[in-house]
Structures are given as C-alpha cells and as structure tokens.
Design an enzyme around this catalytic site. Structure first.
Site: not given
Ligand code: AMP
Ligand code: MG
Length: 536
Positions: A142-143, A109, A277, A207, A200
């Site tokens: 917002d990515g 994301g 994930d 995953r 990174r």
């Molecule tokens: P995480 O808990 O960080 O492993 O994220 C879980 C999911 O949410 C993954 O698919 C991430 O890429 C997505 N994600 C987390 N934060 C953001 C963000 N700020 N913008 C877009 N996707 C996000």
């Molecule tokens: Mg993650």
C-alpha cells in the site's frame, strides 16, 4: 550568507532527475519500469496530518530555520499535502538480492523523494517521505508506513548519527490521520494501525541494487550513465568518470562499507535485512526495518523473525554479508571494468580495511591506543569467548570495564570475585555465575590489566578514551517498544525524551540512569522487543 532559510526560501537543485532518464509513463500504477531510473509520482494526500516530532539538528543541517518546523506549512509539506516551489517528487527504480536471491525490480515502494535541497553551503540533500503512498514500485503493498515502524526509523536514525555511525537522517515524524492495516507477524491477524510518515534526509539514497537493476536488464549504457552520475554527484573528488575512476570508486565504496560495519559491531547494532537494496552506496546505514540492538552479547542473534531460520543477517555475520553484497555490486559493474582481478583486488580492500579498523575499534573499546597483534589478538578473542559464556550485557560490560582501578598496585592479585565486582551489573543472572566462570573472567581481567600496564595508560586516560567510544545509552529494543506503546495511545513524551537522550549517548546524564539499564525480563520474549518482522 543567510543560513536560516524559511521553508519558502529553500532552494532545490534536482540533479538526479535532470540527468537520468525518467519513466515515460506518468500514471501511478504498479508495473515493471524499463529504460528509466525513476518515475514521477505525487505523495498521497493525508487526512489529518499531525506533526509528532522534528530533529532540530537536521533542520540546521538543511539550513532551515528551526522555528519553521513548528509551522502548519511544515506539517503539510512533510506529510505530502503541499509541495514547495522547486520540489519534483519521484520514486526511484532499483532491484536487489533479498536473503541471497535475486528478487528483480523492487524500487521505492513507499518512499517518495521530494527533491534535492541545495544548502547555502552548496551541499545537496535529498528529502524523502517514507510512507507517502503507492508508487509504480509498490508491488502488491500500500505504500504506507505505520506509527511503530516510523518511530523506530526516526529515533534510530538520529541515535545512530549521535553515536557516530554513518547513517541517513530523519527530519520529522508525523501522523497522517489515516489508518493502515497490518498483519504484524503474517499470521492472519491483521489490525488497523495509525499511519505515519518520516521525512528522511541523505546526500543520496542510491543503493547497490540501483546499479544491479540495469545489468540484469542488460542495459549497460544506462548502467554507465548511472555510475557516471553517481560519481559526479556523490564522489566528486574522484574526478571525471573513466575505467580507472570506476575502480577507485568501487574501492572507496568497499572502504566506506567496511567502516559502517565496524561501527555497527562497535555499538551492537543488527540491521536485520542486509539485502542489496538496503545497502547505501555512500556507506550509510539505510532502511531501518526489523533492526535490533544487542542486549546480551550474542553473535548469533538476529531480531528479524523473517530471518529466524537461517539467521543470515545475525550480528556476527554482518561483516561477511556486507562482503557478499559488495561481490554482487562488483558483478553488476563488471561490464564497465571487464577485469575480474582488479575487482577482486578492490574487494580485498574491504577485507583488509575491515580487519584493520575492527582491530583498532576493539582495542579502543578496551581503552588502548595501538593494536599489537602479538598480545591483542588473543586478548580480544578471549574476551569475545568469555562474553558468551553467560548472558552478558554488551553495553554495560564495556562501560563498566572502564571502572577497574588498574592504577591500584597489585590489583591482579585480588580474587576473581573482587575483580569481577565492577562488572556485576552487566550479568543478566548474577546468581548463575559459577566459580568456573568467575575464574575465566578473572583470568581475562588479569590479562587485560597486564596489557594496560604494559601500555602505561593511566586510569583517567583509559576511562576518557573508553567512554568516548563505548556508549552509555543505546536504543535498546525494549526502549523502542515502550516509546511505541505510549505513542500508540497518544503520548509522545517518550519519543521526545529518547530523542533528547540520544543526543549525548556517551555522556552520563543525570536522572537518566534507568535508560541505561539492561533489558528487563518481561522484554526478553515480547514481540517488538526481541522479535520483529518486516511488516511495517
Ligand atoms: P524493505 O524490506 O523495507 O527494504 O522493502 C523491500 C521492498 O519492498 C522495497 O522496494 C520497498 O519499497 C517495498 N515495500 C516495503 N513495504 C512496502 C509498503 N508498505 N508498500 C509498498 N512497498 C513496500
Ligand atoms: Mg529497503
């Protein structure tokens, strides 16, 4: 052979996108992606990128001349403003179980892979920008990433590496110059924060959820293709993919995962979000979010406020959660193996190798070489019980245990008080050590002395062994927060100081003793120091 390339000389061999199906839609908007393993997407242009730090060891790993990291081109490339020849950015599709429930499609994301770098040694490393803008997998977010979480990812990846824990790496940390709005504790108080990007690096970012997604979509041909590609790229020693290879592969994933968790338990690392994930197929620590480090030894502790209720991912539960995640992976690949018993046997390899390696690790932490169940099960269990009776700093305890003078004859006949002396620094409230507690720790120390004597290990040898496995410096939560506080006001000196400190976490470093001190009282309840959310 030139091992020091300039940026423009780097070679890319983008095997992942060459061998797996792409999403046919190339517009960048959020959607469900089917029949594809990734989507092409470009990083968002940044406004005023500024390089904060780079890890020279990672540049060296990539065969990149370290001097190149100081060039404007480096900053432009690793903040997403420029692509090097051969880079073909994409975001991966994957799913995952979050906190025990299937969450469907997740995907990169806010991570954009720039390409697979092929080093002069023939190794592949995927370069990935975290926080480089929205992708088809960004859902409602917002990515982007903020400075505080990027510092945490950058420094922790490198600290873990130098501690000897399998992990993804971090090449660089940069500010984007753009601001990002975050509601840190999801309590309706959004604030503007500085945007940042970490580059990174890992042989692969695949995953458990990368496999689960196809099985839940009922797309077994793509599941098979993805497993085959994973085996060819990431497990080439296993040979040509076939049913037997799938089992050997899964068994190896079980072993690698067990080893990673043993290391986490060794250094007191709590991942915080062990969703499927966030579990690397290579057994690397991945996705540094609301992780934390044990200060006082407390198996029930989790740093993640989102997980505060159930504490699913608490320190002491990490081994079980890794197993749970492996079961989900086994379910996902079942259609390729179609034999529950064989998968269960492989899962047992996780349990067995975890237990075996954990026992060995614990006994090594005590300076002993060989685990003897007759004496050591009791010795270890009793230690872990005593460590929880009063607030005891885990890192300091093990380091200071090495200081005991076991060579001294009749040491065991000394009083509890005297035996305890070398360890006193590990206690958060020394004035609360009751005589009953002193007796308990005293008795454990006597048991330990007896065991060391039985093994005929000299103090010298024991200390060397202990100090090579029990770190002097770990990335304490409050140290991260101090570095962040400074960085947010434009002073990055502590980021650099910690990066340097963590290069040698087992060595006593002159004038750096304060970084090894136990958590100060003010940090016990401060946000960021003991409580973190997923908001990053
Ligand atoms: P995480 O808990 O960080 O492993 O994220 C879980 C999911 O949410 C993954 O698919 C991430 O890429 C997505 N994600 C987390 N934060 C953001 C963000 N700020 N913008 C877009 N996707 C996000
Ligand atoms: Mg993650």
């Amino acid at each position: 052979m030139n091992l020091k390339n300039s940026l423009n000389n780097l070679q890319f061999d983008n095997r992942f996108i060459q061998q797996l199906p792409a999403d046919l839609e190339t517009k960048n908007y959020c959607r469900t992606v089917l029949e594809a393993s990734y989507s092409y997407v470009l990083p968002k242009k940044t406004n005023q990128p500024k390089l904060v730090s780079y890890a020279k060891e990672v540049a060296q790993l990539l065969g990149l001349d370290v001097k190149e990291c100081e060039t404007p081109l480096f900053t432009q490339v690793f903040t997403g403003n420029k692509l090097l020849e051969g880079m073909q950015p994409y975001a991966c599709c994957y799913g995952g179980h979050q906190f025990g429930n299937w969450a469907g499609q997740l995907g990169d994301g806010r991570a954009i892979n720039l390409g697979e770098l092929l080093t002069n040694k023939g190794e592949h490393y995927t370069l990935q920008l975290k926080g480089a803008g929205i992708t088809p997998y960004s859902r409602r977010a917002d990515g982007l990433a903020v400075l505080r979480s990027s510092i945490r990812e950058y420094l922790c990846s490198e600290a873990m590496y130098h501690l000897g824990v399998p992990t993804t790496r971090a090449l660089s940390l940069a500010l984007t110059g753009d601001s990002v709005v975050r509601d840190m504790f999801y309590d309706g108080r959004p604030q503007e924060e500085q945007g940042a990007i970490v580059c990174r690096v890992a042989p692969s970012f695949t995953r458990f959820g990368s496999f689960q997604i196809y099985t839940t979509q009922g797309n077994i041909p793509l599941l098979k293709k993805f497993v085959d590609v994973t085996i060819r790229h990431d497990f080439p020693h296993l040979g040509s993919p076939c049913k037997q290879t799938y089992l050997t592969w899964f068994t190896e994933v079980c072993q690698k995962t067990a080893l990673m968790i043993v290391h986490w338990q060794r250094v007191g690392f709590v991942h915080g979000v062990m969703n499927t994930d966030n579990m690397s197929i290579l057994g690397l620590t991945i996705d540094y979010g609301p992780y934390g480090w044990l200060d006082d030894y407390n198996p029930n502790w989790t740093p993640n406020t989102t997980d505060a209720g159930e504490s699913r991912y608490r320190f002491g539960n990490q081994p079980q959660m890794a197993y749970w995640n492996l079961v989900q992976l086994a379910n996902a690949i079942y259609p390729l193996i179609e034999d529950v018993e064989l998968l269960q046997q492989a899962l047992k390899v996780y349990t067995d190798s975890f237990e075996q390696q954990w026992n060995k690790m614990m006994i090594n932490k005590l300076g002993l070489a060989i685990y003897d169940p007759k004496t050591d099960e009791g010795l270890i269990n009793d230690l872990l019980r005593v460590l929880q009776l009063v607030e005891t700093d885990m890192t300091i305890f093990y380091r200071n245990l090495a200081l005991l003078n076991i060579d001294q004859p009749n040491l065991e006949q000394l009083s509890d008080e005297v035996l305890l002396k070398p360890l006193i620094e590990a206690y958060y409230q020394p004035n609360k050590l009751t005589s009953e507690f002193k007796q308990q720790i005293g008795n454990w120390i006597r048991l330990y002395i007896k065991r060391v004597r039985q093994a005929e290990i000299s103090d010298n040898e024991r200390r060397l062994r202990m100090n090579a496995i029990n770190p002097r410096y770990v990335f304490r939560n409050y140290l991260a927060q101090l570095a962040i506080d400074k960085a947010e006001s434009g002073d990055f000196s502590m980021v650099e100081a910690l990066l340097a400190l963590f290069r040698h976490p087992y060595d006593e470093q002159m004038d750096k003793a304060y970084y090894a001190e136990k958590r100060p009282d003010w940090a016990k309840t401060r946000a960021g120091c003991s409580m973190l959310s997923c908001s990053s």
